[in-house]
Design a protein around this motif. Structure first.
Motif, PDB file in Angstrom:
ATOM      1  N   GLN A   1      -3.905   5.349   2.604  1.00 40.57           N
ATOM      2  CA  GLN A   1      -4.683   6.551   1.741  1.00 40.57           C
ATOM      3  C   GLN A   1      -5.070   7.571   2.847  1.00 40.57           C
ATOM      4  OE1 GLN A   1      -4.657   7.004  -1.402  1.00 40.57           O
ATOM      5  NE2 GLN A   1      -5.660   9.031  -0.800  1.00 40.57           N
ATOM      6  N   SER A   2      -5.931   7.297   3.973  1.00 42.83           N
ATOM      7  CA  SER A   2      -6.570   8.106   4.701  1.00 42.83           C
ATOM      8  C   SER A   2      -5.608   8.994   5.704  1.00 42.83           C
ATOM      9  CB  SER A   2      -7.683   7.648   5.606  1.00 42.83           C
ATOM     10  OG  SER A   2      -8.606   7.043   4.649  1.00 42.83           O
TER      11      SER A   2
ATOM     12  N   ALA B   1       0.903  -1.109  -0.045  1.00 46.56           N
ATOM     13  CA  ALA B   1       0.011  -0.018  -0.201  1.00 46.56           C
ATOM     14  C   ALA B   1       0.880   1.288   0.031  1.00 46.56           C
ATOM     15  CB  ALA B   1      -0.972   0.090   1.312  1.00 46.56           C
TER      16      ALA B   1
ATOM     17  N   ARG C   1      -4.513  -0.436   3.267  1.00 46.10           N
ATOM     18  CA  ARG C   1      -4.808   0.481   2.376  1.00 46.10           C
ATOM     19  C   ARG C   1      -5.542   1.647   2.636  1.00 46.10           C
ATOM     20  NH1 ARG C   1      -3.895  -4.388  -0.489  1.00 46.10           N
ATOM     21  NH2 ARG C   1      -2.728  -4.358  -2.145  1.00 46.10           N
ATOM     22  N   GLU C   2      -6.384   1.578   3.336  1.00 50.00           N
ATOM     23  CA  GLU C   2      -7.146   2.432   4.061  1.00 50.00           C
ATOM     24  C   GLU C   2      -6.125   3.376   4.862  1.00 50.00           C
ATOM     25  OE1 GLU C   2     -11.355   3.754   6.267  1.00 50.00           O
ATOM     26  OE2 GLU C   2     -10.893   1.530   5.925  1.00 50.00           O
TER      27      GLU C   2
ATOM     28  N   VAL D   1      -1.565   9.866   3.414  1.00 51.33           N
ATOM     29  CA  VAL D   1      -1.710  10.638   2.395  1.00 51.33           C
ATOM     30  C   VAL D   1      -2.723  11.802   2.550  1.00 51.33           C
ATOM     31  CG1 VAL D   1      -2.675  10.863  -0.140  1.00 51.33           C
ATOM     32  CG2 VAL D   1      -1.420   9.022   0.636  1.00 51.33           C
ATOM     33  N   GLU D   2      -3.878  11.810   3.209  1.00 53.54           N
ATOM     34  CA  GLU D   2      -4.849  12.685   3.598  1.00 53.54           C
ATOM     35  C   GLU D   2      -4.819  13.518   4.877  1.00 53.54           C
ATOM     36  OE1 GLU D   2      -8.586  10.908   2.442  1.00 53.54           O
ATOM     37  OE2 GLU D   2      -7.651  10.371   0.422  1.00 53.54           O
TER      38      GLU D   2
ATOM     39  N   GLU E   1       2.388   1.426  -3.565  1.00 57.61           N
ATOM     40  CA  GLU E   1       1.320   2.129  -4.353  1.00 57.61           C
ATOM     41  C   GLU E   1       0.754   3.464  -4.195  1.00 57.61           C
ATOM     42  OE1 GLU E   1      -1.714  -0.610  -3.736  1.00 57.61           O
ATOM     43  OE2 GLU E   1      -1.001  -2.068  -4.808  1.00 57.61           O
ATOM     44  N   ALA E   2       1.009   4.049  -3.245  1.00 57.84           N
ATOM     45  CA  ALA E   2       0.904   5.544  -2.892  1.00 57.84           C
ATOM     46  C   ALA E   2       2.029   6.218  -3.205  1.00 57.84           C
ATOM     47  CB  ALA E   2       0.459   5.687  -1.608  1.00 57.84           C
TER      48      ALA E   2
END
Length: 71
Positions: A51-52, A4, A47-48, A55-56, A7-8
């Motif tokens: 991303q969360s 993950a 993965r969550e 990344v965010e 991928e990010a």
């Protein structure tokens, strides 16, 4: 988790560890950047988290340890 992160496109080192004293809630992820713990991490949750959270900038509250309001 490593997949993950890759991928990010993040420059984050993923390491494995033995028991982190919350084994019964495992798999466990500890993000040393802000000392956040996540429990019951499946590949989908990993993965969550990437991303969360990474990344965010939003933590995945349903997997936080200790749960919100229980520190």
């Amino acid at each position: 988790m490593q997949e993950a992160v890759t991928e990010a496109g993040l420059d984050i080192t993923v390491r494995t560890a033995g028991c982190l004293e919350v084994c019964k809630l495992g798999p466990v992820v500890f993000h040393s950047g802000d000392r956040t713990w996540y429990t019951r991490v499946t590949p989908e949750v990993a993965r969550e988290i990437v991303q969360s959270h990474m990344v965010e900038g939003r933590k995945v509250e349903r997997h936080l340890y200790p749960p919100p309001g229980q520190s």
